[in-house]
Enzyme design. Structure first.
Site, PDB file in Angstrom:
ATOM      1  N   ARG A  39       0.822  -1.219   0.000  1.00  0.00           N
ATOM      2  CA  ARG A  39       0.000   0.000   0.000  1.00  0.00           C
ATOM      3  C   ARG A  39       0.850   1.260   0.000  1.00  0.00           C
ATOM      4  O   ARG A  39       0.413   2.303  -0.491  1.00  0.00           O
ATOM      5  CB  ARG A  39      -0.922  -0.004   1.217  1.00  0.00           C
ATOM      6  CG  ARG A  39      -2.039  -1.003   1.046  1.00  0.00           C
ATOM      7  CD  ARG A  39      -2.970  -1.004   2.214  1.00  0.00           C
ATOM      8  NE  ARG A  39      -4.157  -1.775   1.869  1.00  0.00           N
ATOM      9  CZ  ARG A  39      -5.137  -2.056   2.709  1.00  0.00           C
ATOM     10  NH1 ARG A  39      -5.084  -1.620   3.955  1.00  0.00           N
ATOM     11  NH2 ARG A  39      -6.165  -2.740   2.320  1.00  0.00           N
ATOM     12  N   GLY A 352      -8.819  -8.525  -0.121  1.00  0.00           N
ATOM     13  CA  GLY A 352      -7.572  -8.684   0.614  1.00  0.00           C
ATOM     14  C   GLY A 352      -7.042 -10.097   0.561  1.00  0.00           C
ATOM     15  O   GLY A 352      -5.854 -10.331   0.291  1.00  0.00           O
TER      16      GLY A 352
HETATM   17  P1  ADP Z   1     -11.472 -11.551   0.220  1.00  0.00           P
HETATM   18  O1  ADP Z   1     -10.674 -10.890   1.327  1.00  0.00           O
HETATM   19  O2  ADP Z   1     -10.605 -11.972  -0.926  1.00  0.00           O
HETATM   20  O3  ADP Z   1     -12.657 -10.727  -0.196  1.00  0.00           O
HETATM   21  P2  ADP Z   1     -13.017 -13.089   2.130  1.00  0.00           P
HETATM   22  O4  ADP Z   1     -12.507 -12.214   3.227  1.00  0.00           O
HETATM   23  O5  ADP Z   1     -14.425 -13.006   1.756  1.00  0.00           O
HETATM   24  O6  ADP Z   1     -12.087 -12.917   0.818  1.00  0.00           O
HETATM   25  O7  ADP Z   1     -12.773 -14.616   2.545  1.00  0.00           O
HETATM   26  C1  ADP Z   1     -11.504 -15.140   2.724  1.00  0.00           C
HETATM   27  C2  ADP Z   1     -11.498 -16.259   3.740  1.00  0.00           C
HETATM   28  O8  ADP Z   1     -12.451 -17.252   3.391  1.00  0.00           O
HETATM   29  C3  ADP Z   1     -10.168 -16.943   3.791  1.00  0.00           C
HETATM   30  O9  ADP Z   1      -9.602 -16.741   5.079  1.00  0.00           O
HETATM   31  C4  ADP Z   1     -10.484 -18.414   3.557  1.00  0.00           C
HETATM   32  O10 ADP Z   1      -9.764 -19.280   4.414  1.00  0.00           O
HETATM   33  C5  ADP Z   1     -11.941 -18.483   3.869  1.00  0.00           C
HETATM   34  N1  ADP Z   1     -12.605 -19.596   3.184  1.00  0.00           N
HETATM   35  C6  ADP Z   1     -12.725 -19.809   1.873  1.00  0.00           C
HETATM   36  N2  ADP Z   1     -13.365 -20.955   1.629  1.00  0.00           N
HETATM   37  C7  ADP Z   1     -13.670 -21.502   2.824  1.00  0.00           C
HETATM   38  C8  ADP Z   1     -14.360 -22.685   3.241  1.00  0.00           C
HETATM   39  N3  ADP Z   1     -14.849 -23.532   2.355  1.00  0.00           N
HETATM   40  N4  ADP Z   1     -14.525 -22.889   4.571  1.00  0.00           N
HETATM   41  C9  ADP Z   1     -14.024 -22.023   5.464  1.00  0.00           C
HETATM   42  N5  ADP Z   1     -13.369 -20.888   5.140  1.00  0.00           N
HETATM   43  C10 ADP Z   1     -13.189 -20.636   3.831  1.00  0.00           C
HETATM   44 MG    MG Z   2     -11.017 -10.738   3.497  1.00  0.00          MG
END
Ligand code: ADP
Ligand code: MG
Length: 395
Positions: A39, A352
């Site tokens: 960042r 993120g």
């Molecule tokens: P981003 O930050 O890319 O928008 P999110 O914050 O929505 O993504 O979600 C990310 C989290 O989701 C990660 O920590 C990942 O471990 C968790 N995750 C993804 N799939 C699963 C699953 N099937 N069961 C539990 N946790 C999950």
């Molecule tokens: Mg996230």
């Protein structure tokens, strides 16, 4: 067209002026050390441009969620790192606003830079206090918003101050708007949206926005279990969000009526619990037995998603396909990340954790754009108005 027409720092006359830049310098810290300076690097082009053009630059940002003036959340390490990267003295002001800060600001000459202290040390920041905005405006002649990741918040440094000074977009903000704007308004077809991560309720607005607009929406991550639950399937101990199930029912009905393909996993990787040492099982199907959790999409699903990503004109990816932080459940996210990296289409990644996954696989520089805004990028592509952007006049 992308509809991007904000006043730009490129066109601003800054020579001999004092310019206040809002960056999103909310970096991760461990024991006072910055663990990822992406960042900070992202805001350098704007700071370099301002220095070259003879401005005196004041930089502000929030860092973390301090309760009062917590020295552990001082922007000192950020100022030091900025100084290293710019090759310049980068002093830290004794606060965000006030007489002492103004006295320091007045000593700045052409090309000088000054870091203001953590904006959230001021209670007026998150309240968007007009007095604080006026205090900030008194320090400078011009305001540059280069904090896309904070622009969905109406705070004093992102929104309030923009009404008190001539305001424009920085180079990073401009790039974000142009990359995400192409996805939202003018994508090369077919447009493929890949959604994963933990919470459906965070992303249901994105599905709503793209049903009937995108050719394909590919769903993975924990959010698919709220959808499976809504279809009446067994989800075992998988992460299911109750409010997500209701939203998913509505989305499924909307998808029926639209031309958009809403693609769900056909196979899964299961674990007993969220741990790297847990017992693991592949499931050809999606009905999760009692005592098991779905923790990644299966190999067939990943191959199907990769194929669709490869033939897309535009890919927008948000949210990992599984619990990728744990080795046994990283393969689906890795396969999708590789597909996005190799895709010939326009590729944009927001979020993120999706960004962290790309970085972990060494693919962060293989996509066209890795957005610096998680929540902000989602709100932007959903078509919501971001207060920090609304406050910047059109070009
Ligand atoms: P981003 O930050 O890319 O928008 P999110 O914050 O929505 O993504 O979600 C990310 C989290 O989701 C990660 O920590 C990942 O471990 C968790 N995750 C993804 N799939 C699963 C699953 N099937 N069961 C539990 N946790 C999950
Ligand atoms: Mg996230």
């Amino acid at each position: 067209m992308t509809g991007f027409a904000k006043a730009s720092v490129r066109d601003a006359d800054v020579d001999g002026k004092r310019v206040l830049v809002r960056g999103d310098l909310n970096v991760p810290l461990e024991d006072g050390k910055i663990t990822d300076d992406a960042r900070i690097r992202a805001v350098l082009p704007t700071l370099e441009l301002l220095r070259e053009r003879g401005a005196a630059t004041l930089v502000c940002s929030h860092l973390g969620r301090p309760e009062g003036k917590d020295p552990a959340l001082s922007l000192r390490p950020v100022a030091d790192r900025l100084g290293e990267l710019l090759g310049a003295e980068f002093p830290l002001a004794p606060g965000l606003v006030g007489d002492e800060v103004a006295t320091v600001a007045e000593t700045l000459g052409s090309g000088d830079v000054l870091m203001l202290e953590n904006s959230r040390f001021e209670p007026g920041e998150t309240k968007n206090d007009p007095e604080l905005a006026k205090g900030l405006a008194a320090l400078a002649d011009l305001y540059v918003n280069d904090a896309f990741g904070s622009s969905h918040r109406a705070h004093a440094t992102t929104e309030g101050v923009a009404h008190e000074l001539p305001a424009c977009a920085g180079l990073l903000l401009e790039r974000e708007l142009s990359e995400l704007g192409r996805v939202r308004d003018d994508p090369k077809r077919p447009l493929v949206i890949v959604l994963g991560g933990a919470k459906v309720s965070d992303k249901v607005g994105v599905i709503d926005r793209f049903l009937g607009f995108a050719e394909e929406i590919l769903i993975g991550g924990a959010m698919c279990f709220s959808v499976f639950k809504a279809e009446g399937r067994d989800t075992g101990d998988s992460l299911v969000e109750d409010e997500g199930v209701e939203a998913a029912k509505r989305v499924l009905a909307d998808a029926e009526r639209s031309d958009t393909l809403l693609e769900l996993p056909e196979d899964l990787v299961l674990g007993r619990e969220l741990s790297p040492k847990t017992q693991v099982q592949e499931l050809n199907g999606v009905d999760v037995p009692e005592g098991w959790m779905g923790l990644d999409i299966g190999a067939n699903t990943a191959a199907n998603y990769a194929k669709r990503i490869a033939r897309a004109g535009t890919v927008f990816w948000n949210g990992p396909m599984g619990a990728f932080e744990l080795d046994p459940f990283a393969a689906g996210t890795r396969r999708v990340a590789e597909a996005v990296a190799e895709a010939p289409g326009h590729t944009v990644v927001g979020g993120g954790d999706s960004g962290a996954a790309l970085a972990e696989f060494g693919l962060a520089d293989r996509v066209d754009w890795l957005s610096t805004g998680g929540g902000a990028s989602l709100e932007f592509v959903e078509g919501r108005k971001l207060p920090g952007l609304e406050a910047i006049p059109d070009a």
